[in-house]
Design an enzyme around this catalytic site. Sequence first.
Site, short mmCIF file in Angstrom:
data_model
loop_
_atom_site.label_atom_id
_atom_site.label_comp_id
_atom_site.label_asym_id
_atom_site.label_seq_id
_atom_site.Cartn_x
_atom_site.Cartn_y
_atom_site.Cartn_z
N ASP A 26 -1.84 5.86 -5.57
CA ASP A 26 -2.20 4.82 -4.60
C ASP A 26 -2.29 3.43 -5.21
OD1 ASP A 26 -3.01 3.42 -2.46
OD2 ASP A 26 -4.93 4.43 -2.20
N ASP A 40 0.83 -1.19 0.00
CA ASP A 40 0.00 0.00 0.00
C ASP A 40 0.87 1.25 0.00
OD1 ASP A 40 -2.14 1.68 0.20
OD2 ASP A 40 -2.55 1.26 2.31
#
Length: 445
Positions: free
Chosen positions: A331, A97
Amino acid sequence: MKNSVISTLLALVWISVADPTSRPLERDGLATPRRVMSRESRSSHVIPMRKHLVSSSALHPAVLRRTTTPVNLKNMYDVYYSIDIQVGNQTVSVSVDTGSSDTWMVQDPYECVSFWFDPRNPDGTRDCGLGTGFNGSLSGGIVPGLPPFYRAYVDGTFVRGFYGVDDVTIGGITARGQRLALVNLTYWYGDGQTSGLLGMAYPYLTSLDGAEQNQPPYDPVFTTMWKSGAIDPVFSIALSRNEDQGGGGSGLQKESYLALGGLPPVEIDESTWASTAIHGMNSVPQWGFETDERGMYIIKPEAFVLEKGGSGPDAGEEILKNTTQIPILIDVGATLSYLPKGLVNQLYAAFDPPAQYLSSRGLFYALCNSTVPRFGVQIGASTFYMAPEDLLRQTARDPTGEWCRVGVTDTDSPPHVLGVSFLTNVVAVFDVGKSEMRFAAREHY
Ligand SMILES: *[C@@H]1O[C@H](CO)[C@@H](O)[C@H](O)[C@H]1NC(C)=O
Ligand SMILES: *[C@@H]1O[C@H](CO)[C@@H](O)[C@H](O)[C@H]1NC(C)=O
Ligand SMILES: *[C@@H]1O[C@H](CO)[C@@H](O)[C@H](O)[C@H]1NC(C)=O
Ligand SMILES: *[C@@H]1O[C@H](CO)[C@@H](O)[C@H](O)[C@H]1NC(C)=O
Ligand SMILES: *[C@@H]1O[C@H](CO)[C@@H](O)[C@H](O)[C@H]1NC(C)=O
């Protein structure tokens, strides 16, 4: 981010927006080194990333139910990428992440709780879909004097546990004495393939912990690695779009990579290199941060470009070019990209026939055989177009099988996000040392 940061920030700023979410990713890459990069070098610490597709039927019913709420659908958690990390002498599979900074994993035995009634498990027991947990305790023990580790994500999941210390090794680089969290209470919905999360963002985000959200920050895994001098303060990501077809050692498997300290081994179009600054937390006014300290990978692209698609005489004709610079989060933990409503509505209208909102899915879909427009993000002097396969994902269909999901969705609430549907088209370099991101288009891809 699975939401992570976003969720932390949402909790901070917008309190109470219920929505499901999660994120997605996809990628693809050729493991055939062709030429040496002129601008920077290949990393010798390259970690192949596994791509996971979570079928929507695997998602918790409560999640599906919530995705039907028409507003604020942030994410579809159906594509994510994972790697193996070594914690002490154990190997743990974690999802990667770039929108959060903590690294955590479940510790066996852990408790999986459900906040929603699940008709498949009427007695209330359920499986959070996490893999084998860490066995035993961290060799560096528990960090004394800290509040519990707690993260709530926008999709309604949360993890709770405590901080400990151990050595964390990824791709041959070891973060010694690394602070990380063991989780023993969680609500999660995974596919059983990973046991935690590797947060690749800045230290600042770790301070947004606890009820006061003003804990002293600590160095996340990547920060510890570059501060030790083992690697340059840069990492890069190449995401494969397609499944690995099991090339059987042909060397042409589609791979995804996380590369520490340099570039991943994929072919790129060197003429497309572009760089842009990473902005501080105050670049998103709605978040209300005063600090210009960097916390996440926020950039401001030069423009968004929409052009006619197809092969007709007007193909490539410009429909719009919006040069308003808005902050956007890069992201890897988001499946879709989230852009302003006005822009996205024009994108939907440019499909032929136009994309439509499917209330049963909570997102826009277009007929799988529709003509897909060209949509690009201009960074520096380069425009990175999203491939038709990413704009209209043929593998994400509604139950009739005729409608495919559009890879960009709209939100007027920050953060805007370029997720997997964008990242599968580029190599993304996260240069923390220079506080800039660089992108180059993938080749033969
Ligand atoms: C956990 O570790 C202990 C001691 O090292 C071992 O006996 C046990 O089998 C392990 N449990 C699992 C589930 O691997
Ligand atoms: C793994 O590390 C733990 C904690 O340092 C230790 O107790 C255990 O003996 C080790 N197990 C193996 C198989 O090396
Ligand atoms: C989780 O670990 C903390 C710290 O050791 C402990 O206080 C708590 O009771 C544990 N919770 C569960 C559900 O095991
Ligand atoms: C360009 O984008 C900005 C930010 O999303 C929006 O406010 C503005 O209305 C757009 N301009 C045009 C001409 O569409
Ligand atoms: C596209 O798909 C729809 C629904 O599957 C079908 O009705 C239509 O005939 C198709 N159009 C073309 C041009 O193939």
